[in-house]
Design a protein around this motif. Structure first.
Motif, PDB file in Angstrom:
ATOM      1  N   LEU A   8    -108.881  -2.778 -91.075  1.00 34.97           N
ATOM      2  CA  LEU A   8    -107.678  -3.849 -91.074  1.00 34.97           C
ATOM      3  C   LEU A   8    -106.461  -3.052 -89.907  1.00 34.97           C
ATOM      4  N   PHE A   9    -106.496  -1.949 -89.835  1.00 36.79           N
ATOM      5  CA  PHE A   9    -105.565  -1.507 -89.003  1.00 36.79           C
ATOM      6  C   PHE A   9    -106.069  -1.883 -87.473  1.00 36.79           C
ATOM      7  N   ALA A  10    -107.400  -1.704 -87.195  1.00 30.38           N
ATOM      8  CA  ALA A  10    -107.873  -1.965 -85.855  1.00 30.38           C
ATOM      9  C   ALA A  10    -107.439  -3.388 -85.545  1.00 30.38           C
ATOM     10  N   VAL A  11    -107.971  -4.106 -86.439  1.00 33.07           N
ATOM     11  CA  VAL A  11    -107.784  -5.807 -86.127  1.00 33.07           C
ATOM     12  C   VAL A  11    -106.137  -6.075 -86.017  1.00 33.07           C
ATOM     13  N   GLY A  12    -105.576  -5.518 -86.852  1.00 32.83           N
ATOM     14  CA  GLY A  12    -103.814  -5.568 -86.954  1.00 32.83           C
ATOM     15  C   GLY A  12    -103.401  -5.295 -85.544  1.00 32.83           C
ATOM     16  N   VAL A  13    -103.745  -4.019 -85.036  1.00 34.18           N
ATOM     17  CA  VAL A  13    -103.320  -3.487 -83.969  1.00 34.18           C
ATOM     18  C   VAL A  13    -103.616  -4.408 -82.609  1.00 34.18           C
ATOM     19  N   LEU A  14    -105.002  -4.780 -82.477  1.00 32.50           N
ATOM     20  CA  LEU A  14    -105.389  -5.699 -81.567  1.00 32.50           C
ATOM     21  C   LEU A  14    -104.671  -7.021 -81.438  1.00 32.50           C
ATOM     22  N   CYS A  15    -104.492  -7.525 -82.877  1.00 31.61           N
ATOM     23  CA  CYS A  15    -103.793  -8.889 -82.935  1.00 31.61           C
ATOM     24  C   CYS A  15    -102.237  -8.971 -82.491  1.00 31.61           C
ATOM     25  N   ALA A  16    -101.701  -7.661 -82.599  1.00 31.73           N
ATOM     26  CA  ALA A  16    -100.238  -7.378 -82.344  1.00 31.73           C
ATOM     27  C   ALA A  16    -100.029  -7.197 -81.021  1.00 31.73           C
ATOM     28  N   LEU A  17    -100.921  -6.396 -80.336  1.00 25.91           N
ATOM     29  CA  LEU A  17    -100.890  -6.292 -78.902  1.00 25.91           C
ATOM     30  C   LEU A  17    -101.509  -7.844 -78.133  1.00 25.91           C
ATOM     31  N   MET A  18    -102.318  -8.439 -78.599  1.00 30.94           N
ATOM     32  CA  MET A  18    -102.712  -9.384 -77.910  1.00 30.94           C
ATOM     33  C   MET A  18    -101.544 -10.545 -78.237  1.00 30.94           C
ATOM     34  N   VAL A  43     -97.351 -11.643 -85.458  1.00 35.48           N
ATOM     35  CA  VAL A  43     -97.030 -11.664 -87.087  1.00 35.48           C
ATOM     36  C   VAL A  43     -98.216 -11.539 -87.865  1.00 35.48           C
ATOM     37  N   PHE A  44     -99.210 -11.992 -87.848  1.00 42.44           N
ATOM     38  CA  PHE A  44    -100.378 -11.819 -88.371  1.00 42.44           C
ATOM     39  C   PHE A  44    -101.004 -10.355 -88.438  1.00 42.44           C
ATOM     40  N   GLY A  45    -101.120  -9.931 -87.046  1.00 43.99           N
ATOM     41  CA  GLY A  45    -101.524  -8.693 -86.858  1.00 43.99           C
ATOM     42  C   GLY A  45    -100.365  -7.674 -87.675  1.00 43.99           C
ATOM     43  N   LEU A  46     -99.365  -7.693 -87.530  1.00 40.08           N
ATOM     44  CA  LEU A  46     -98.230  -6.767 -88.190  1.00 40.08           C
ATOM     45  C   LEU A  46     -98.533  -6.792 -90.048  1.00 40.08           C
ATOM     46  N   LEU A  47     -98.948  -8.292 -90.325  1.00 38.20           N
ATOM     47  CA  LEU A  47     -99.231  -8.138 -91.706  1.00 38.20           C
ATOM     48  C   LEU A  47    -100.517  -7.498 -92.091  1.00 38.20           C
ATOM     49  N   LEU A  48    -101.643  -7.529 -91.367  1.00 35.79           N
ATOM     50  CA  LEU A  48    -102.526  -7.033 -91.493  1.00 35.79           C
ATOM     51  C   LEU A  48    -102.372  -5.452 -91.553  1.00 35.79           C
ATOM     52  N   ILE A  49    -101.614  -4.765 -90.748  1.00 32.43           N
ATOM     53  CA  ILE A  49    -101.116  -3.474 -90.610  1.00 32.43           C
ATOM     54  C   ILE A  49    -100.449  -2.952 -91.925  1.00 32.43           C
TER      55      ILE A  49
END
Length: 64
Positions: free
Chosen positions: A6-16, A51-57
């Motif tokens: 979840l952290f990895a996918v969240g960080v990637l989504c937030a950066l993208m 926002v989706f990435g931050l929610l995953l984090i």
């Protein structure tokens, strides 16, 4: 294991999402042959993705 994912996918989504927001605001210039020419549309997509990435984090932080 799920927490790290979840952290990895969240960080990637937030950066993208941040990259798309920067492109939408004009801070990043893409070549004319690129598919990312509609600035306002990509800024909106980037906001949603960030926002989706931050929610995953945040969800990953609540798991034990």
């Amino acid at each position: 294991m799920l927490r790290k994912t979840l952290f990895a996918v969240g960080v990637l989504c937030a950066l993208m999402g941040a990259l798309w927001i920067a492109q939408g605001l004009g801070y990043v210039d893409w070549p004319r042959s690129s598919f990312m020419l509609g600035r306002a549309v990509w800024a909106d997509y980037g906001t949603g993705l960030a926002v989706f990435g931050l929610l995953l984090i945040l969800l990953g932080r609540r798991l034990r």
